[in-house]
Design an enzyme around this catalytic site. Structure first.
Site, PDB file in Angstrom:
ATOM      1  N   THR A 147       0.327  -0.955   0.271  1.00  0.00           N
ATOM      2  CA  THR A 147      -0.090   0.230   0.149  1.00  0.00           C
ATOM      3  C   THR A 147       0.928   1.319  -0.064  1.00  0.00           C
ATOM      4  O   THR A 147       1.641   1.726   0.522  1.00  0.00           O
ATOM      5  CB  THR A 147      -1.201   0.196   1.508  1.00  0.00           C
ATOM      6  OG1 THR A 147      -1.767  -0.836   1.181  1.00  0.00           O
ATOM      7  CG2 THR A 147      -1.885   1.382   1.472  1.00  0.00           C
TER       8      THR A 147
ATOM      9  N   GLY B 126       2.375  -2.662   8.234  1.00  0.00           N
ATOM     10  CA  GLY B 126       2.510  -2.939   9.443  1.00  0.00           C
ATOM     11  C   GLY B 126       4.181  -3.262  10.100  1.00  0.00           C
ATOM     12  O   GLY B 126       4.615  -4.388   8.506  1.00  0.00           O
TER      13      GLY B 126
ATOM     14  N   GLN C 139     -33.195  -7.276  24.178  1.00  0.00           N
ATOM     15  CA  GLN C 139     -31.750  -7.936  24.676  1.00  0.00           C
ATOM     16  C   GLN C 139     -31.209  -8.834  23.417  1.00  0.00           C
ATOM     17  O   GLN C 139     -30.332  -8.541  22.580  1.00  0.00           O
ATOM     18  CB  GLN C 139     -31.870  -7.964  26.056  1.00  0.00           C
ATOM     19  CG  GLN C 139     -30.213  -7.552  26.144  1.00  0.00           C
ATOM     20  CD  GLN C 139     -29.424  -6.906  26.289  1.00  0.00           C
ATOM     21  OE1 GLN C 139     -30.351  -5.624  26.194  1.00  0.00           O
ATOM     22  NE2 GLN C 139     -28.268  -6.835  26.867  1.00  0.00           N
TER      23      GLN C 139
ATOM     24  N   GLU D 167      -7.255  -6.117   2.654  1.00  0.00           N
ATOM     25  CA  GLU D 167      -6.702  -7.947   1.762  1.00  0.00           C
ATOM     26  C   GLU D 167      -8.301  -6.896   0.772  1.00  0.00           C
ATOM     27  O   GLU D 167      -8.524  -7.908   1.441  1.00  0.00           O
ATOM     28  CB  GLU D 167      -6.628  -8.550   2.159  1.00  0.00           C
ATOM     29  CG  GLU D 167      -5.854  -9.348   3.041  1.00  0.00           C
ATOM     30  CD  GLU D 167      -5.127  -9.393   2.142  1.00  0.00           C
ATOM     31  OE1 GLU D 167      -4.905 -10.785   0.992  1.00  0.00           O
ATOM     32  OE2 GLU D 167      -3.854  -9.130   1.940  1.00  0.00           O
TER      33      GLU D 167
ATOM     34  N   ASP E 271     -10.826  -3.897   0.554  1.00  0.00           N
ATOM     35  CA  ASP E 271     -11.854  -2.903   0.726  1.00  0.00           C
ATOM     36  C   ASP E 271     -12.918  -4.195   0.845  1.00  0.00           C
ATOM     37  O   ASP E 271     -13.707  -4.394  -0.188  1.00  0.00           O
ATOM     38  CB  ASP E 271     -12.087  -1.922  -0.085  1.00  0.00           C
ATOM     39  CG  ASP E 271     -13.521  -1.183   0.382  1.00  0.00           C
ATOM     40  OD1 ASP E 271     -13.287   0.097   1.421  1.00  0.00           O
ATOM     41  OD2 ASP E 271     -14.295  -1.072  -0.274  1.00  0.00           O
TER      42      ASP E 271
END
Lengths: 678, 678
Positions: free
Chosen positions: B152, B191, B344, B438, B440
């Site tokens: 990227t 990363g 709930q 990986e 969008d």
């Protein structure tokens, strides 16, 4: 390329007068001018100070781009500083109440002052006697005392009647004894309580003469006005880190426990009921309904906040969608602006439309509050249940949509939306509590549902439904009408849109009534059908938003092209909701599948009409770059160089080789871990 | 009340064998045992060390509850320490690859090692020649080098073919010259790049002999192996703070710019194509399709991660919903557990069901990957497009649902979900990038849509649709069938459910094909109809999830009551999706409004059946309190005292009077701001 407007092309495309739209958005020319002036003041307020080299330097006190890099303590101290400086400026510039409110708004950092002005002062105004108001408000208005609003307990949120803290009257000393009998009775969450407030309005069960009279408010001093230490038998502190970087961590949400703390009897807020010297509980002749007025007021401000927060996110996502390009390059030319993709428009433009829709329904709620107040003063309580239901529902609807919308805007910015400096993660973290405070959003819709069930049950009883439920009087027609939409453009007809929304809302409510009637026990039925009751309530509230937007369009709106744009946004909102809740519309036969498909066609056409105006439509919010706080949403669109500038500021970039290299990275790659001391 | 199980009543209610369910969830007895053993190891791994008083103290290296209180630098250093310690333990204990992977999983802190093992090593395995693999993998497998995956760029995400970085072959020196021609060509996001990696697989446009051959991978050394300083002409750093507290801020996502950096020719990854000594570009005979195999692999792990993350959130929300009580107290008794409210259940149980559904579809994807691999080895590419579309769609579907589901679980915990120590804000912040990386999620669904359009167009051409599109072969039937559901229980019939989902998916796809055909230009039509194409793709993917859950139920599943529970969850998932997308089902006439209403009745009945089993169903995930990382989700349900313990640890509680009092609070309340130096 400083000074270049990378979005100039977009702005030149606009087909309407942005300056006029700014005034429509602000609500009035006056409101626009105040906001505009104060926003600039906050964005550029400089302080001269002597630095350590004894040189005068310029310093922007309200700077906030460093917020994510501050530890909790630093962030908190920074907040204290901003609050003090803001108050100093308010005094120096002799700002009006309105201006002071805008200033706090644009400082844009959650702080104890929000609760002092937003909850403590109004609680005393609403619940204190004239005498009490005189005494306490004169202190509070100068900030000689700082107050918070201590209602929620560790184990008790939505159910206020379940609070455990007690205030027991002791006739011997003419005092109340405030006490926390259990751990779950600890006050928990009140903003400003943890570290700052000197006083609190504490909600506790009033007990006198052995009898529990339910929850009442009491003014309790928490800290010494001399050295700020907590008073005896009071345990108070901060509840710890909350969601997000920066965000609400600038606020000292706190906990508070009382061990038999004594306060004078006259610190019970006595407007609605009092306890006499002898310990007798005496309700006053002030109608209890007055309290609902306050609720309408608070929720109206929450709806206004929703449009602020959503418009801010939409402004960032729209501008960056015009800057960002992906795919579609031909012959080495630029790639396509992502805002040109229908998938992007399909997600972004409904949020743009929602921001405007919530703005106008918020404006209308402001009127409703005035109306309710006037009626209350005339002891006319007839419209109160409707007004109460309507504000509860709109609070729920707009805050849920806004929280989801901010996160959607973040995703619409692709990977970079995940950077703190995009502004969106923090905006989400700061905003999302609105879904929970002042009434959990699901609990609120159930209140709306109860009101709707009652209204439907009373149809035909001669009692005409009022206000936003007035349409239910046409039940006979709405239960059997068929939508006349035959072509896409018919969906731009306000009557056609309203009828579809009214039919859907009424039919869902009527179905709920029918299904409830199948149960022997109404309460059991209600509890079994909770989910569909919530959906019926939402349908009703969406109708309100659509109808108030349409009503807005009927007003006199000047400025070249302004009304046309608002018209487009109104129908985008309506048709987007129609598509999103298509199941409701089809299962109630309010429209046909064919008509649904025509609505989609119309929606796509509206997207194309909004596209060239999108950037100008977010410019109309008139947000400064300071307030927006987003590298991606910069007014000038100069995103990428600024992303680099922000990155370099990260503490990890202080050194080329990171702290920890020698202990943990080098031994790893040198295969010396076995002997390393980790 | 340490040691007391506050949820024992809930556990006693369970109607199935939890231990057997744990094995079903883990996938096999072996997988369960490895996970269980390693999770305990990580949760309790002690290190003895000498403190400053020269006393040996016990220290839990993998402790993570302090994460939100650490500044960026401290957090990063803490991460380096955990990674080094983890690797040390992996070596000392001679863990297998599987065990080492689980260990990293349970350490649960995003770090450079994730990219080293998850992207750098696989990239070399997939794209390197045997010789290259031998050289680089032997270094990487011992962590003598640390690698990341630099694809990227600042201005280029989804569109890999738009990357700007160049690698130009220089035949004079037999080297590639790697260069970043613009600011937007800077690598941005990888990363492990910012501060740690010594090497990277860099994706760049290969240029040789003046011709651009598109994007290829190259191994580039970034930092000295001796002192860790960046090599000459490389600018590298961290991109700054990301969303959330703790969360991905433990990772050094980085930026990287090359100024004419030279690397040897043999550092181009040459499995699929090579450049000769003379500079000639030569594709190898390895089929390009092999790359798709890797993609299927990576996306399958992402689907597995989705079920991990969602199950974790659901575990927290379920346990706390059983602990928490609100309203409904009668005669001074306890209030109602919030898990007993239908609203709930209506929000929580579909997420519980989704966690199981994603688990099983992930399991099936694992099988699909094996199948694809075998076929590829036999040069059978027939099923590849279908497998590729299916993994793309499921990645998109499960990650979107999981991110939304985590946030919903947070809201289901009321106000306390907003506390960092609830574990949910950080889980959301760590998880949500999966929606973007990986592929969008919207872009991926468009790939699915393209494949579906092609498949529909080919129906009747004699080419039978394969795999997950096989149902389309029954188009004639599915386009005209009417659902036979007549009573609520009919919705528990797998054939009825599948047919409704198949009819809806096929009819939506066929409608898209029809609408596309109205456009002269197909591409323009595709771009105009993007939104409805995405919806058709989602419908197809939801069918896959439902059908794989149903297929799972057809397997041999032992253990008392286990199958019954899974059966309930399967139909909750299916009927919840049906209700959520009711517009699709009704507008395609796949079911009638009456049948939709019966589905809701059945759903409510299923909720009642799941209710007594809910806590046991989340116990079956077998998460340690360490891994779960949530005060609200504690196994023993002892929530409130522990919330207090956490609160006291906040740095703001270090002192009773906060830092900043003398400068900013005292002058405020003493009315001395005018003269105060702020």
């Amino acid at each position: 390329m400083e000074g270049v407007d990378h979005l100039a092309d977009e702005r030149n495309k606009a087909e309407f007068d942005v300056d006029e739209m700014k005034i429509v958005w602000a609500g009035s020319r006056h409101a626009f001018e105040v906001s505009d002036r104060i926003a600039r003041l906050v964005a550029s307020d400089p302080v001269n100070f002597l630095n350590s080299l004894l040189v005068f330097v310029l310093h922007l006190v309200f700077e906030k781009s460093d917020r994510a890099r501050l530890g909790r303590k630093e962030l908190f101290k920074n907040t204290l500083k901003k609050c003090a400086h803001a108050w100093k400026r308010i005094i120096e510039l002799r700002l009006t109440e309105e201006e002071a409110g805008r200033l706090r708004f644009f400082v844009d950092q959650p702080a104890f002052v929000d609760l002092h002005w937003g909850m403590f002062v109004p609680a005393i105004k609403g619940q204190g006697t004239e005498e009490q108001q005189k005494k306490w408000l004169s202190l509070a208005s100068k900030m000689q005392i700082i107050g918070c609003y201590a209602q929620t307990e560790l184990g008790h949120g939505s159910n206020v009647q379940g609070l455990e803290t007690t205030a027991t009257f002791d006739p011997k000393t003419d005092e109340f004894v405030v006490h926390s009998p259990t751990q779950t009775s600890s006050k928990w969450w009140p903003g400003g309580l943890g570290k700052v407030s000197t006083h609190a309005v504490v909600y506790a069960r009033l007990i006198t003469d052995g009898k529990d009279y339910g929850v009442h408010g009491f003014i309790v001093q928490l800290r010494s006005l001399e050295d700020h230490s907590p008073l005896p038998n009071i345990i108070v502190g901060d509840i710890g880190t909350k969601m997000g970087n920066g965000a609400y961590n600038s606020m000292d949400n706190g906990f508070l426990m009382f061990d038999q703390v004594r306060i004078p009897r006259d610190q019970m807020l006595m407007r609605v009921a009092k306890v006499t010297r002898e310990g007798k509980y005496v309700p006053s002749d002030v109608p209890k309904q007055l309290m609902y007025g306050t609720m309408v007021f608070v929720r109206q401000t929450i709806v206004a906040d929703a449009s602020n927060a959503l418009s801010r996110a939409v402004c960032i996502a729209t501008r960056y969608s015009a800057v960002r390009r992906q795919f579609g390059a031909r012959n080495g030319g630029s790639e396509t602006q992502v805002i040109d993709y229908k998938t992007q428009q399909n997600r972004l433009f409904p949020l743009l439309a929602s921001a405007y829709a919530f703005r106008f329904v918020g404006e209308w709620l402001k009127w409703l509050y005035t109306d309710v107040t006037e009626r209350l003063q005339a002891s006319d309580f007839a419209t109160l249940p409707e007004a109460h239901a309507c504000t509860a529902g709109l609070k729920s609807l707009t805050t849920t949509a806004t929280a989801d919308g901010i996160e959607e805007c973040r995703k619409l910015c692709g990977g970079h939306g995940y950077l703190w400096c995009s502004g969106l993660p923090e905006l989400f973290a700061v905003y999302v509590p609105a879904c929970t405070y002042e009434g959990d959003n699901v609990v609120l819709q159930l209140q709306v549902a109860r009101f709707l069930m009652k209204t439907v049950a009373q149809l035909g009883s001669g009692k005409a439904p009022v206000g936003t439920t007035a349409y239910m009087a046409r039940a006979e027609h709405l239960l059997q009408c068929r939508s006349g939409v035959q072509k896409a453009e018919d969906w731009l007809n306000p009557a056609a849109v309203l009828e579809a929304f009214e039919a859907r809302a009424l039919r869902m409510a009527v179905t709920c009534v029918k299904n409830l009637s199948k149960f022997e026990n109404q309460e059991q039925g209600f509890s079994e059908l909770l989910a569909e009751l919530v959906e019926a309530a939402i349908a009703h509230c969406q109708l309100i938003v659509v109808s108030k937007f349409i009503a807005k369009l009927e007003q006199d709106i000047g400025g070249k092209g302004v009304k046309k744009q608002l018209n487009n946004l109104c129908y985008i909102y309506a048709l987007y909701i129609l598509h999103k809740h298509l199941g409701d519309f089809l299962s109630t036969n309010s429209i046909t599948p064919k008509q649904a498909s025509l609505a989609n066609d119309q929606l796509r056409s509206l997207y194309s009409q909004v596209r060239p105006n999108a950037v100008a439509l977010v410019d109309a919010f008139n947000y400064t770059d300071h307030y927006l706080g987003s590298v991606l949403g910069r007014y000038d669109g100069n995103v990428y160089p600024k992303l680099f500038e922000e990155a370099w500021k990260d503490p990890l970039n202080d050194s080329v080789v990171p702290d920890g290299y020698h202990e943990y990275i080098r031994p790893l790659i040198k295969q010396q871990l076995r002997t390393a001391r980790l």
